[in-house]
Design a protein around this motif. Sequence first.
Motif, PDB file in Angstrom:
ATOM      1  N   ARG A  35       0.833  -1.218   0.000  1.00 31.40           N
ATOM      2  CA  ARG A  35       0.000   0.000   0.000  1.00 31.40           C
ATOM      3  C   ARG A  35       0.863   1.262   0.000  1.00 31.40           C
ATOM      4  NH1 ARG A  35      -3.892  -2.244  -2.359  1.00 31.40           N
ATOM      5  NH2 ARG A  35      -4.739  -4.021  -1.220  1.00 31.40           N
ATOM      6  N   ALA A 147      -3.476   2.687  10.376  1.00 32.76           N
ATOM      7  CA  ALA A 147      -4.690   2.805  11.192  1.00 32.76           C
ATOM      8  C   ALA A 147      -5.898   2.160  10.512  1.00 32.76           C
ATOM      9  CB  ALA A 147      -4.976   4.270  11.487  1.00 32.76           C
ATOM     10  N   ASP A 148      -6.086   2.437   9.230  1.00 32.71           N
ATOM     11  CA  ASP A 148      -7.326   2.004   8.574  1.00 32.71           C
ATOM     12  C   ASP A 148      -7.203   0.680   7.823  1.00 32.71           C
ATOM     13  OD1 ASP A 148      -8.601   4.145   9.600  1.00 32.71           O
ATOM     14  OD2 ASP A 148      -8.563   5.366   7.779  1.00 32.71           O
ATOM     15  N   ILE A 149      -6.041   0.364   7.313  1.00 31.91           N
ATOM     16  CA  ILE A 149      -5.903  -0.900   6.581  1.00 31.91           C
ATOM     17  C   ILE A 149      -5.409  -2.000   7.519  1.00 31.91           C
ATOM     18  CG2 ILE A 149      -4.747  -2.087   4.674  1.00 31.91           C
ATOM     19  CD1 ILE A 149      -4.749   0.560   3.150  1.00 31.91           C
ATOM     20  N   GLN A 150      -4.406  -1.691   8.323  1.00 28.93           N
ATOM     21  CA  GLN A 150      -3.876  -2.710   9.244  1.00 28.93           C
ATOM     22  C   GLN A 150      -4.633  -2.730  10.571  1.00 28.93           C
ATOM     23  OE1 GLN A 150      -1.986  -4.966   8.258  1.00 28.93           O
ATOM     24  NE2 GLN A 150      -1.182  -4.091   6.379  1.00 28.93           N
ATOM     25  N   ASP A 153      -4.147   0.555  16.580  1.00 30.91           N
ATOM     26  CA  ASP A 153      -4.670   1.674  17.354  1.00 30.91           C
ATOM     27  C   ASP A 153      -3.635   2.812  17.336  1.00 30.91           C
ATOM     28  OD1 ASP A 153      -2.765   1.255  19.405  1.00 30.91           O
ATOM     29  OD2 ASP A 153      -4.057  -0.214  20.380  1.00 30.91           O
ATOM     30  N   TYR A 154      -4.058   3.965  17.870  1.00 30.54           N
ATOM     31  CA  TYR A 154      -3.208   5.154  17.730  1.00 30.54           C
ATOM     32  C   TYR A 154      -1.828   4.970  18.364  1.00 30.54           C
ATOM     33  CZ  TYR A 154      -7.068   8.064  15.961  1.00 30.54           C
ATOM     34  OH  TYR A 154      -8.081   8.603  15.210  1.00 30.54           O
ATOM     35  N   LYS A 169      -3.082  11.780  15.281  1.00 31.04           N
ATOM     36  CA  LYS A 169      -4.502  12.157  15.164  1.00 31.04           C
ATOM     37  C   LYS A 169      -4.690  13.176  14.046  1.00 31.04           C
ATOM     38  CE  LYS A 169      -5.998  11.533  19.951  1.00 31.04           C
ATOM     39  NZ  LYS A 169      -6.399  12.206  21.191  1.00 31.04           N
ATOM     40  N   SER A 170      -3.808  14.159  14.036  1.00 30.11           N
ATOM     41  CA  SER A 170      -3.912  15.227  13.051  1.00 30.11           C
ATOM     42  C   SER A 170      -3.670  14.688  11.635  1.00 30.11           C
ATOM     43  CB  SER A 170      -2.888  16.306  13.406  1.00 30.11           C
ATOM     44  OG  SER A 170      -2.740  17.190  12.353  1.00 30.11           O
ATOM     45  N   LEU A 172      -3.956  11.665  10.562  1.00 28.15           N
ATOM     46  CA  LEU A 172      -5.009  10.730  10.155  1.00 28.15           C
ATOM     47  C   LEU A 172      -6.245  11.488   9.670  1.00 28.15           C
ATOM     48  CD1 LEU A 172      -5.633   7.735   9.955  1.00 28.15           C
ATOM     49  CD2 LEU A 172      -6.448   7.776  12.294  1.00 28.15           C
ATOM     50  N   ALA A 173      -6.590  12.560  10.388  1.00 31.31           N
ATOM     51  CA  ALA A 173      -7.750  13.354   9.981  1.00 31.31           C
ATOM     52  C   ALA A 173      -7.514  13.985   8.609  1.00 31.31           C
ATOM     53  CB  ALA A 173      -8.022  14.438  11.027  1.00 31.31           C
ATOM     54  N   ARG A 174      -6.333  14.528   8.427  1.00 35.71           N
ATOM     55  CA  ARG A 174      -6.017  15.144   7.132  1.00 35.71           C
ATOM     56  C   ARG A 174      -6.018  14.106   6.009  1.00 35.71           C
ATOM     57  NH1 ARG A 174      -4.045  20.377   7.569  1.00 35.71           N
ATOM     58  NH2 ARG A 174      -3.340  20.936   9.650  1.00 35.71           N
ATOM     59  N   ARG A 176      -7.617  11.266   5.881  1.00 41.01           N
ATOM     60  CA  ARG A 176      -8.986  10.809   5.583  1.00 41.01           C
ATOM     61  C   ARG A 176      -9.745  11.860   4.780  1.00 41.01           C
ATOM     62  NH1 ARG A 176     -10.205   8.223  11.571  1.00 41.01           N
ATOM     63  NH2 ARG A 176      -9.526   6.095  11.097  1.00 41.01           N
TER      64      ARG A 176
ATOM     65  N   PHE B   4     -11.020  22.549  10.510  1.00 42.62           N
ATOM     66  CA  PHE B   4     -10.201  21.337  10.514  1.00 42.62           C
ATOM     67  C   PHE B   4     -10.187  20.694  11.894  1.00 42.62           C
ATOM     68  CE2 PHE B   4      -6.152  19.175  11.250  1.00 42.62           C
ATOM     69  CZ  PHE B   4      -6.329  18.136  10.356  1.00 42.62           C
ATOM     70  N   GLU B   8     -10.794  16.813  12.790  1.00 41.17           N
ATOM     71  CA  GLU B   8      -9.889  16.057  13.660  1.00 41.17           C
ATOM     72  C   GLU B   8     -10.675  15.364  14.778  1.00 41.17           C
ATOM     73  OE1 GLU B   8      -5.302  17.198  14.679  1.00 41.17           O
ATOM     74  OE2 GLU B   8      -6.849  18.518  15.425  1.00 41.17           O
ATOM     75  N   SER B  11     -12.684  12.484  13.265  1.00 38.39           N
ATOM     76  CA  SER B  11     -11.815  11.359  12.955  1.00 38.39           C
ATOM     77  C   SER B  11     -11.480  10.567  14.222  1.00 38.39           C
ATOM     78  CB  SER B  11     -10.534  11.890  12.291  1.00 38.39           C
ATOM     79  OG  SER B  11      -9.640  10.851  12.057  1.00 38.39           O
ATOM     80  N   LEU B  43     -16.201  10.467   6.188  1.00 39.16           N
ATOM     81  CA  LEU B  43     -14.986   9.912   6.810  1.00 39.16           C
ATOM     82  C   LEU B  43     -15.169   8.426   7.142  1.00 39.16           C
ATOM     83  CD1 LEU B  43     -13.889  12.775   9.284  1.00 39.16           C
ATOM     84  CD2 LEU B  43     -12.837  12.169   7.105  1.00 39.16           C
ATOM     85  N   LEU B  50     -11.284   1.617   2.974  1.00 38.98           N
ATOM     86  CA  LEU B  50      -9.900   1.181   3.208  1.00 38.98           C
ATOM     87  C   LEU B  50      -9.872  -0.151   3.963  1.00 38.98           C
ATOM     88  CD1 LEU B  50      -8.207   4.563   4.209  1.00 38.98           C
ATOM     89  CD2 LEU B  50      -7.845   3.283   2.118  1.00 38.98           C
ATOM     90  N   ARG B  51     -10.781  -0.283   4.905  1.00 37.24           N
ATOM     91  CA  ARG B  51     -10.797  -1.521   5.696  1.00 37.24           C
ATOM     92  C   ARG B  51     -11.243  -2.725   4.872  1.00 37.24           C
ATOM     93  NH1 ARG B  51     -12.502   0.108  11.909  1.00 37.24           N
ATOM     94  NH2 ARG B  51     -10.551   1.213  12.269  1.00 37.24           N
TER      95      ARG B  51
END
Lengths: 201, 232
Positions: A35, A147-150, A153-154, A169-170, A172-174, A176, B4, B8, B11, B43, B50-51
């Motif tokens: 990926r 985070a999303d494919i595997q 956790d954070y 966190k930041s 990941l949000a960006r 997504r 944003f 965040e 998410s 989101l 993706l999952r």
Amino acid sequence: MDEPALITSAQHGDLDAFNSLVIAYQDMLFNTALRIMGDNELAADATQDAFLSAFRSINSFRGGSFKAWLMRTVTNACYDELRRQKRRPTAPLERDTSNGDEMDSPHWLADKSMSPEQKVEAGELEHAIQHCLDALPNDFRTVVILADIQGFDYSEVAASTGVPLGTIKSRLARARLRLRECLQGFWELLPASYRLDKEQS
Amino acid sequence: MTSFRDVELLSAYLDGQLSPSDSIRLESRLSSDPSLRAIMDDLRESRGLLRQLPQRRAPRNFTLTPKMAGIKPPEPRAYPAFRFATVLATLLFVATFAINSLAPAATPALSSAAQPAFGMGGGGAPETAPQEAPATQAPAPFAATLSTPTPEVITSLAPIPTQPADLVAPTESPYAKSAAPETNSGGPAQVPNEAPIPFVWQIGLAIVAVSSGASAWLIRRASERKFRKKWK
């Protein structure tokens, strides 16, 4: 599998023990590399490099999540390969048909249990997702893959990337948000439920 | 208006990473803000896609071979002992040759060095020295009258350079004559011409060197074969 015992043996130079760990984690590492790199051959090379590097530096593992530690070696191997690619760009390694034409939905990405139409759709969707992943900056891509494919956790993502939790966190949000925007361009490939939601809104 | 910071929060909320108080606050905003809810749905969908990506099987095994890992076959336990024996036996073998080849050369040197000592110590040196001492201080005119000494005398008196030869000759010649037959008849250093290290020892050392070397090579080879067979 007694993972701690295998790790201890591997730290004493037991290659058999290390290879047991390789077998347990090779699919996960290969998928992550696939990926990140977006190419089967490069992903395989990066995975092999990662395991070799992991064996050489296994004595630096001081406990914690071995999975996250391994993931860090593979992401580093991928970054190294990407940097190399940037310095010496090469033609993408697309699988060709027997006629020499590039395939839009390579059969090697599809599930054997699907019908031909489903295979095409799944292949194209996967291609679209990979395209959107490739468009992300490396740091964002790695975080979203872990985070999303595997399903890490954070804290595991933070351990795998060596980045603080807040940054994870930041990023990941960006990531997504960017993926969402990118995937809008492939809405006809998205599953019916996803399209329905869009049409209703 | 969605910032944003809201994305965040959404998410993190999706991943269950918000604190209970933040979650309650966000849920109340979601119930009243349709645009926020739409973003969260997007989101969630993106994350869901993706999952759903299939997990590929590794195209091959990534297990490491000893060669890749730079691991050499383990050294057999007896190998260092055999190796040490080989080296030691070889060194001793070479040393015996060196000693035996140097020994004959050293023998004449020893005998010639022994001759004067034998002549002096064995006979008249201690007795004649006091008598001859005044003679060494003889005035120069007397020295001019010295006659040529015989070769025998020169040989026996060579180590005493200050003695005039003709003064010594009458007293010294009997000793020299008597000493000469003794030294010439075969001193202890000249007689043994055989090597100090017996030949049998050299043969023994050679056998030990070769056999231990061969044993070391064989056990090492067997160990390497076993190692290769294991990783084939």
